[in-house]
Scaffold this motif. Sequence first.
Motif, short mmCIF file in Angstrom:
data_model
loop_
_atom_site.label_atom_id
_atom_site.label_comp_id
_atom_site.label_asym_id
_atom_site.label_seq_id
_atom_site.Cartn_x
_atom_site.Cartn_y
_atom_site.Cartn_z
N HIS A 1 13.37 52.36 39.83
CA HIS A 1 12.92 50.98 40.01
C HIS A 1 14.01 50.06 39.49
N CYS B 1 1.14 54.16 34.17
CA CYS B 1 2.52 53.92 34.58
C CYS B 1 3.25 53.26 33.40
N SER C 1 11.50 39.49 37.00
CA SER C 1 10.45 40.51 36.95
C SER C 1 10.27 41.09 35.55
N VAL D 1 8.26 48.17 31.27
CA VAL D 1 9.66 47.77 31.23
C VAL D 1 10.35 48.15 29.91
N VAL E 1 11.14 55.14 36.24
CA VAL E 1 9.78 54.83 35.80
C VAL E 1 8.89 56.07 35.94
N SER F 1 5.20 57.79 35.87
CA SER F 1 3.79 57.50 36.08
C SER F 1 3.06 58.83 36.23
N GLN G 1 15.75 51.41 36.06
CA GLN G 1 14.89 52.20 35.20
C GLN G 1 14.32 53.37 36.01
N ARG H 1 3.82 44.29 37.78
CA ARG H 1 3.64 45.67 37.37
C ARG H 1 4.25 46.57 38.45
N VAL H 2 4.88 47.66 38.03
CA VAL H 2 5.50 48.57 38.99
C VAL H 2 4.41 49.20 39.87
N HIS I 1 6.71 40.94 33.96
CA HIS I 1 6.02 42.12 33.46
C HIS I 1 5.52 41.90 32.03
N TRP J 1 14.71 46.19 38.08
CA TRP J 1 14.15 44.94 37.59
C TRP J 1 15.15 43.81 37.77
#
Length: 258
Positions: A197, A137, A203, A140, A246, A248, A244, A15-16, A207, A199
Amino acid sequence: MTPFKSTAEFYSRFRVPYPESLVAGLKADAGLGYDARVLDLATGPGRLALALAPSLCQVVAVDVEIEMLEEGKCVARRKGVANIRWVHSRAEDLTVAPGTVDLVTIGEAFHRLDQDVVLRRIRQWLRAGACVAIVGCFGVLDGGYAWQESLRRAVSDWTKERPAVPSGPPRGKVHDARRLVEAGFADVMNREFVESHTWTRESVLGHLHSTSRFSLAALGDELDDFDRVVLAALGPDGPDRFPQEVSSGYTIGWNAGV
């Protein structure tokens, strides 16, 4: 079998992480001092509890899944974090002395709780002027990059061949803000943060396996087929980097008194 059986290590690793800006903003909004008492409900493997703990005397991390708590304890030991008290309990069943908590957090799990019961009890637990924060958050599959569009198509095509999965209860910042207002919290607002972020194929798979829908337990004998579909969507060749932006954030509200 619980929805998140077999997901704890994947959840913890893939998880991020909550960005430092979100954690700093939350502490500032809540006015947390070192002696503040923080309660993290449905903590999972403690991603939020672990982020908050270094600047506090103690965080109480609560979850119904033993597997999640054990993973959180392992991560805490690895990071040298010793000031988290891990509690095995449903949030709805937890006993807390009234008016003793400065911040209650719920990270990416509000939709899984009995919201009426939990919010009513949180208002009792909080000191007057203390607050609750519902933290989230995106994952993916959220975003407009070409690799994400390919991944969403592949996952959608794969799931169409399986029994339908219920969409689940409402969630998101609009819903969360409305629920806090309805429960009597004051000055409810949303904070948002965006960070880059990257990936990898590992990952991305990790995820997806951290979710209840695509966990190892849920996929069973179809695990290898699912992984092949995902990897094919990402492309067998090319660099192992998938960017990405991301998003949150958290929805926060203050307890005006019970």
